[in-house]
Design a protein around this motif. Sequence first.
Motif, PDB file in Angstrom:
ATOM      1  N   TYR A  67      43.410  47.048  64.691  1.00 21.40           N
ATOM      2  CA  TYR A  67      44.412  47.973  63.178  1.00 21.40           C
ATOM      3  C   TYR A  67      43.462  47.290  62.495  1.00 21.40           C
ATOM      4  N   ARG A  68      42.989  48.013  61.521  1.00 16.14           N
ATOM      5  CA  ARG A  68      41.838  48.246  60.068  1.00 16.14           C
ATOM      6  C   ARG A  68      42.756  47.409  58.665  1.00 16.14           C
ATOM      7  N   ALA A  69      42.310  46.882  58.717  1.00 13.48           N
ATOM      8  CA  ALA A  69      43.324  46.591  56.881  1.00 13.48           C
ATOM      9  C   ALA A  69      42.908  47.535  56.342  1.00 13.48           C
ATOM     10  N   ASN A  70      44.160  48.141  55.449  1.00  7.83           N
ATOM     11  CA  ASN A  70      44.591  49.157  54.118  1.00  7.83           C
ATOM     12  C   ASN A  70      43.748  47.802  53.142  1.00  7.83           C
ATOM     13  N   ILE A  71      42.242  48.274  52.112  1.00  9.64           N
ATOM     14  CA  ILE A  71      41.890  47.678  51.084  1.00  9.64           C
ATOM     15  C   ILE A  71      42.738  48.527  50.172  1.00  9.64           C
ATOM     16  N   ALA A  72      43.528  49.253  49.629  1.00 13.14           N
ATOM     17  CA  ALA A  72      44.020  49.686  48.470  1.00 13.14           C
ATOM     18  C   ALA A  72      45.578  48.305  48.853  1.00 13.14           C
ATOM     19  N   ALA A  73      45.453  48.076  50.162  1.00  5.45           N
ATOM     20  CA  ALA A  73      46.972  47.698  49.613  1.00  5.45           C
ATOM     21  C   ALA A  73      46.225  46.354  50.145  1.00  5.45           C
ATOM     22  N   GLN A  74      44.834  45.652  50.071  1.00  2.00           N
ATOM     23  CA  GLN A  74      44.559  44.446  49.758  1.00  2.00           C
ATOM     24  C   GLN A  74      44.900  44.053  48.700  1.00  2.00           C
ATOM     25  N   THR A  75      44.259  45.333  47.826  1.00  3.63           N
ATOM     26  CA  THR A  75      43.715  45.532  46.120  1.00  3.63           C
ATOM     27  C   THR A  75      44.989  45.039  45.312  1.00  3.63           C
ATOM     28  N   LEU A  76      46.469  45.699  45.947  1.00  7.09           N
ATOM     29  CA  LEU A  76      47.822  45.797  45.418  1.00  7.09           C
ATOM     30  C   LEU A  76      47.873  44.002  45.460  1.00  7.09           C
ATOM     31  N   ALA A  77      47.841  43.227  46.976  1.00  5.97           N
ATOM     32  CA  ALA A  77      48.194  42.442  47.247  1.00  5.97           C
ATOM     33  C   ALA A  77      47.601  41.114  46.476  1.00  5.97           C
ATOM     34  N   ARG A  78      46.040  41.604  46.509  1.00  4.23           N
ATOM     35  CA  ARG A  78      45.299  39.978  45.437  1.00  4.23           C
ATOM     36  C   ARG A  78      46.224  40.174  44.297  1.00  4.23           C
ATOM     37  N   GLY A  79      45.347  41.506  43.609  1.00  7.57           N
ATOM     38  CA  GLY A  79      45.097  41.636  42.788  1.00  7.57           C
ATOM     39  C   GLY A  79      43.777  42.039  41.885  1.00  7.57           C
ATOM     40  N   ALA A  80      42.749  41.450  43.015  1.00  5.16           N
ATOM     41  CA  ALA A  80      41.616  42.038  42.904  1.00  5.16           C
ATOM     42  C   ALA A  80      40.531  42.263  43.937  1.00  5.16           C
ATOM     43  N   SER A  81      40.276  43.238  44.276  1.00  4.96           N
ATOM     44  CA  SER A  81      39.519  43.688  45.775  1.00  4.96           C
ATOM     45  C   SER A  81      38.534  43.218  45.946  1.00  4.96           C
ATOM     46  N   ASN A  82      37.911  43.124  46.690  1.00  2.14           N
ATOM     47  CA  ASN A  82      36.587  42.708  47.716  1.00  2.14           C
ATOM     48  C   ASN A  82      36.104  44.063  47.127  1.00  2.14           C
ATOM     49  N   VAL A  83      35.966  45.077  46.531  1.00  3.88           N
ATOM     50  CA  VAL A  83      35.026  46.036  46.811  1.00  3.88           C
ATOM     51  C   VAL A  83      33.989  46.044  45.039  1.00  3.88           C
ATOM     52  N   ILE A  84      32.480  46.413  45.380  1.00  2.00           N
ATOM     53  CA  ILE A  84      31.938  46.512  43.780  1.00  2.00           C
ATOM     54  C   ILE A  84      32.107  48.115  44.040  1.00  2.00           C
ATOM     55  N   GLY A  85      31.463  47.883  42.640  1.00  5.95           N
ATOM     56  CA  GLY A  85      31.056  49.909  42.474  1.00  5.95           C
ATOM     57  C   GLY A  85      29.769  49.321  42.073  1.00  5.95           C
ATOM     58  N   ILE A  86      29.158  50.591  42.375  1.00  3.67           N
ATOM     59  CA  ILE A  86      27.509  50.299  41.774  1.00  3.67           C
ATOM     60  C   ILE A  86      27.233  52.069  41.457  1.00  3.67           C
ATOM     61  N   VAL A  87      26.972  52.326  40.344  1.00  3.62           N
ATOM     62  CA  VAL A  87      26.997  52.699  39.549  1.00  3.62           C
ATOM     63  C   VAL A  87      25.170  53.519  38.785  1.00  3.62           C
ATOM     64  N   VAL A  88      24.522  54.534  39.507  1.00  5.03           N
ATOM     65  CA  VAL A  88      23.303  54.638  39.321  1.00  5.03           C
ATOM     66  C   VAL A  88      23.159  56.179  38.978  1.00  5.03           C
ATOM     67  N   HIS A  89      22.071  56.185  38.250  1.00  6.87           N
ATOM     68  CA  HIS A  89      21.681  58.031  38.096  1.00  6.87           C
ATOM     69  C   HIS A  89      21.240  58.714  39.144  1.00  6.87           C
ATOM     70  N   ASP A  90      20.626  58.453  39.564  1.00  8.33           N
ATOM     71  CA  ASP A  90      19.888  59.032  41.110  1.00  8.33           C
ATOM     72  C   ASP A  90      19.731  58.016  42.129  1.00  8.33           C
ATOM     73  N   LEU A  91      20.787  58.797  43.613  1.00 13.99           N
ATOM     74  CA  LEU A  91      20.728  58.071  44.247  1.00 13.99           C
ATOM     75  C   LEU A  91      18.824  58.535  45.223  1.00 13.99           C
ATOM     76  N   THR A  92      18.601  59.757  45.144  1.00 12.64           N
ATOM     77  CA  THR A  92      17.690  60.510  45.875  1.00 12.64           C
ATOM     78  C   THR A  92      15.792  60.179  45.169  1.00 12.64           C
ATOM     79  N   ASP A  93      16.302  59.369  43.696  1.00 13.41           N
ATOM     80  CA  ASP A  93      15.192  58.240  43.300  1.00 13.41           C
ATOM     81  C   ASP A  93      15.174  57.253  44.137  1.00 13.41           C
TER      82      ASP A  93
END
Length: 331
Positions: free
Chosen positions: A46-72
């Motif tokens: 079994y692999r834990a569901n990240i979305a379920a972990q988020t709801l359970a803890r109130g904050a996830s262990n996920v970082i969002g990175i937003v860039v302009h152009d990944l081919t650069d």
Amino acid sequence: MVTLEDVAKQAGVSLATASRVLNGSTRQVGAALRARVERAADELGYRANIAAQTLARGASNVIGIVVHDLTDPYFAALADGAMRAAATEGLLVMVGTTHRDPEQEIAYVATLNAQRVRAVLLVGSRVADPVVTGRLRDELARYQAGGGRAACVGQDLLGVDTVAPANREGAAELARALAGLGHTRFAVLAGPPHLVTAADRCAGFSGALEEMGLPAPQVIHGPFDRDGGYAAAQQVGDATCVFAVNDVMAVGALAACRERGVRVPEDVSVAGFDDIVTLRDHVPALTTVRLPLKDMGARALELALGEQGEVVVEQVAGEVVLRRSVRRMTA
């Protein structure tokens, strides 16, 4: 696919107990029950569901990175530095690319807020539009008000911790180094005028030439990519030295020179900015302003994960690296 219900059945516990063990709830579960649930999960794969972990803890262990152009390679190196730092903290990373659309950047922040990610990193230049910048700043403020953390690599305009490249200063230092080699006629492949990074680098370079009493450079605007550099290089007049405000534009300029039979550096010298790793073995090796890109990405993540308090702004200086794409002028 193995479900949480399957694990609960295998362990002989309630679904709620299995969820508390595997989805990161702060509610305590006895050691014996926890061991049974974890053993069942291992046996079933079994692999834990990240979305379920988020709801359970109130904050996830996920970082969002937003860039302009990944081919650069510039953005790829910054993202790589942040992702390696995230891995050492046991964090997962989601990466989104805006294709240089500021509306898409705002939408990403709103989406990441809805997904309750732990932190958001914005990597890339701001645009010279105070309305758009204000809307992004407001979206980040909403995210932070809900407990999120944010940092950026770029200009200090968003009210978050910032790693700021010294674009004006680096370009000015490069201008002085090139003038020291005897060049007096310059062209600047300046990128889009509305992009703050491009405008700052062009202004820093032109301002240094003015301070030295040299003629103003020919300034050619265009897209902030390889094709933009290629097209802009076709318009260069009698300059002996061409400065592209980023390395990928310099790559396009070098290609244009080759196709036209213009030798670099014998006929014209070419310089860039950033020192992206893919160009270090380029022939001729490109003169540029080196930024510690991976370190900058890692530092931005460190700021995002730190304690919230006064906004931290750290300026990162560039280092001029003279290579074979530039020659010394002789009388």
